[in-house]
Structures are given as structure tokens and as C-alpha cells.
Enzyme design. Structure first.
Site, mmCIF file in Angstrom:
data_model
loop_
_atom_site.group_PDB
_atom_site.id
_atom_site.type_symbol
_atom_site.label_atom_id
_atom_site.label_comp_id
_atom_site.label_asym_id
_atom_site.label_seq_id
_atom_site.Cartn_x
_atom_site.Cartn_y
_atom_site.Cartn_z
ATOM 1 N N LYS A 52 35.221 12.661 5.310
ATOM 2 C CA LYS A 52 34.378 13.614 4.758
ATOM 3 C C LYS A 52 34.318 14.798 5.599
ATOM 4 C CE LYS A 52 31.883 9.882 2.415
ATOM 5 N NZ LYS A 52 30.772 9.087 2.278
ATOM 6 N N GLN A 96 25.605 7.321 5.775
ATOM 7 C CA GLN A 96 26.548 6.400 5.293
ATOM 8 C C GLN A 96 26.121 5.033 5.079
ATOM 9 O OE1 GLN A 96 29.652 7.383 4.228
ATOM 10 N NE2 GLN A 96 30.373 5.602 3.793
ATOM 11 N N ASP A 119 24.159 12.849 -1.710
ATOM 12 C CA ASP A 119 25.011 11.355 -2.544
ATOM 13 C C ASP A 119 24.414 11.109 -3.878
ATOM 14 O OD1 ASP A 119 26.800 10.097 -1.044
ATOM 15 O OD2 ASP A 119 25.510 9.306 0.389
HETATM 16 N N1 GUN Z 1 29.149 3.574 1.267
HETATM 17 C C1 GUN Z 1 30.060 3.492 0.297
HETATM 18 N N2 GUN Z 1 30.322 4.439 -0.531
HETATM 19 C C2 GUN Z 1 29.358 5.402 -0.045
HETATM 20 C C3 GUN Z 1 29.007 6.885 -0.745
HETATM 21 O O1 GUN Z 1 29.404 7.275 -1.636
HETATM 22 N N3 GUN Z 1 27.942 7.216 0.143
HETATM 23 C C4 GUN Z 1 27.531 6.794 1.235
HETATM 24 N N4 GUN Z 1 26.525 7.286 1.668
HETATM 25 N N5 GUN Z 1 27.921 5.652 1.700
HETATM 26 C C5 GUN Z 1 28.804 5.139 0.942
#
Ligand code: GUN
Length: 294
Positions: A52, A96, A119
Site C-alpha cells: 500500500k 491494518q 477502508d
Molecule cells: N486486512 C485484510 N484486508 C484488509 C483491508 O482491506 N484493509 C485493512 N485495513 N485490513 C485488511
């Protein structure tokens, strides 16, 4: 069979975003800024967060990665979130998931300012999404919709079976695809671990979204000819022949199912890169939302 190439599509989207960033900078404004909080050192989570951050660099965004140790208290994490909420230089941020067991995930997601919740996990954004109001869509479902759109996969009136009812993928996907929207208007069945007649359902499906997290769960005998397959799974499976000791497996037995599919996403290189591209898209939207109101 057409491969739904998430890598190529996400590169196209990133290119479109990079052009917008150049326009912003040429006006003398600062670029959008995404922050990410990572608690602990889970291998997969570290890989995702690093991807990311790297994607931010590629499109010209600013990025901040906040790494906290596994034993970080809930209070300390909530305090970090408070600072990011208050920092006007940060347009959007993510925490995350998964979080260590001693931290209440619901409490953490609720603490994020929903205007910065790129998100789309905050209850306010989930509610707005459900009511078809402007909001941040969760990145993985948003990425799947984008992939279906760019490959012109018809969804209206189709039977869609989604396997897995997670808050991040299955549930929002079921809501979005049942709505009156492009890549919506589908008849959606949300299947899960208590579903009794899954194979009967998947054999009737025009589109299957596999998001349950069991490697190679969906097999050739479970799908009809001409089906569209979206594979959200990405599990690390031990593989001594690989340099890093593991292989990445989707929820779909690709070799078998691909023989019958009209469209199918690969793993890796399907849904995963799309999630990152849509996170960037949401961050750009967050940036525009605040700069337009200044
Ligand atoms: N863990 C698995 N997928 C995601 C996501 O799209 N965002 C976040 N913050 N954590 C995740």
C-alpha cells in the site's frame, strides 16, 4: 476464457490517479496523504501494508507508515488514531487488520474519523453504503465492481453467489451487487459455513465470488459452463519448492474451474492489486472532499 487481469487494471487505475496528482501539484497544492497503522509483525499484513505504501509512492501520494509492536495497548492505538484524526495533513488512514487479540477491533474502527476512513469500515460508512449514499466503499468490493465494469461483465438480472459473509468482503459485496447500480441489479445469494446445499447454489450461479479463505475450495464440479469467477482468497500454503517457503493459493481450484469459466481472476494478480488501487482512489476522494470544503 478471459482472465480478469487485476494487475494490469490496477496499473491503469494508478496511472489515472497519477495524472490527477500531477494536476494537483501543478496548482501548487500538496498531494493526497495516506497513513497506515500496522500493529505487530504478521508476515502477510506486513506485505500488504508495504504494498500500500509503495503504491502511494508510485502515484505521487505522500504516505506515513506507523508500525506498533504486537503488545501495544488498546489505549495507545486509540491515541494514535486520535492524532491521525486531528492531523489536517493526513487525508485518509487505515488500521491494518487483523489486530492482536487483546485489542477490540470494533472499538478501533469506531474511533476512526469516518471522513478519513478510506477502508470504508466505520459503521457510518457501512450505513451510508447500505443506503446508497455517497461514502467510501470498502476497497476489495469496490475493486471487484471496478474489475467487472472494466471487463464489461453483465450483472443485471444474473444469479450471484457470494461465499463468505465477512464484514470486509462477503457482506458488503452482497449488499452492493443487489443494489440498483452499474455492476448491481443481481439476484444475490450470500452463502456461508452453515449453508446446506452450496453445490446446488453454485451450479446455478452466473457469477461466483469466493471469499471464505479456504484454499482451492471451489472446484470444477461445483460450477456451470460460462460462469464468472471472482477469487478473493489469498492463503499462504507451505511449499518447499518456493524461495520464501510458501505459495499463494486462492479459494478457487484455478486449473479445473478455468476450463468452464467465461471470466476468472487469477491469484495472485486478480483481486489483490485492485484492493490497493481502490484504496488510493478512496484517498483521492478524501482529499477532494476536504480541499473542496476549505
Ligand atoms: N486486512 C485484510 N484486508 C484488509 C483491508 O482491506 N484493509 C485493512 N485495513 N485490513 C485488511
Amino acid at each position: 476464457m478471459v482472465l480478469l487481469d487485476g494487475k494490469q487494471t490496477s496499473n491503469n487505475i494508478k496511472q489515472e490517479i497519477a495524472v490527477e496528482v500531477l494536476k494537483i501539484i501543478s496548482k501548487g497544492q500538496r498531494p493526497p496523504h495516506l497513513a497506515a497503522i500496522l500493529v505487530g509483525s504478521d508476515g502477510a499484513s506486513m506485505t500488504y501494508v508495504n504494498s500500500k505504501v509503495k503504491a502511494c509512492e508510485r502515484v505521487g501520494f505522500n504516505s506515513t507508515l506507523i508500525k506498533l509492536p504486537e503488545n501495544t495497548s488498546e489505549e495507545k492505538l486509540l491515541n494514535e488514531i486520535k492524532h491521525l484524526n486531528q492531523n489536517s495533513e493526513i487525508d485518509g488512514f487505515i488500521v491494518q487488520l487483523p489486530l492482536p487479540k487483546h485489542i477490540d477491533e470494533d472499538k478501533v474502527l469506531l474511533a476512526v474519523d469516518f471522513n478519513k476512513d478510506v477502508d470504508g469500515f466505520h459503521p457510518t460508512n457501512v450505513g451510508k453504503m447500505t443506503l446508497e449514499l455517497p461514502c467510501f466503499l470498502p476497497a476489495t468490493p469496490f475493486g471487484i465492481l471496478e474489475l467487472l465494469e472494466r471487463y464489461k461483465v453483465e450483472t443485471s438480472g444474473k444469479n450471484v453467489v457470494i461465499i463468505g459473509r465477512s464484514h470486509i468482503v462477503g457482506r458488503p459485496m452482497s449488499i452492493l451487487m443487489s443494489q440498483k447500480r452499474p455492476q448491481g441489479n443481481a439476484t444475490v445469494t450470500l452463502a456461508h459455513s452453515r449453508t446446506k446445499n452450496l453445490k446446488e447454489l453454485t451450479l446455478k450461479a452466473d457469477i461466483i465470488v469466493a471469499a471464505l479463505g479456504i484454499p482451492e475450495f471451489l472446484t470444477e464440479d461445483m460450477v456451470k459452463k460460462g460462469v464468472t469467477i471472482i477469487d478473493v482468497g489469498i492463503t499462504r500454503v507451505k511449499d518447499a519448492s518456493k524461495k520464501n517457503g510458501y505459495a499463494l493459493k486462492g479459494d478457487v481450484h484455478f486449473e479445473g474451474v478455468a476450463k468452464k469459466a467465461a471470466f476468472i481472476t487469477p491469484v495472485p494478480g486478480g483481486v489483490g492489486p485492485m484492493t490497493i488501487a481502490m484504496l488510493l482512489k478512496n484517498t483521492l476522494l478524501a482529499y477532494k472532499n476536504t480541499t473542496q470544503t476549505k
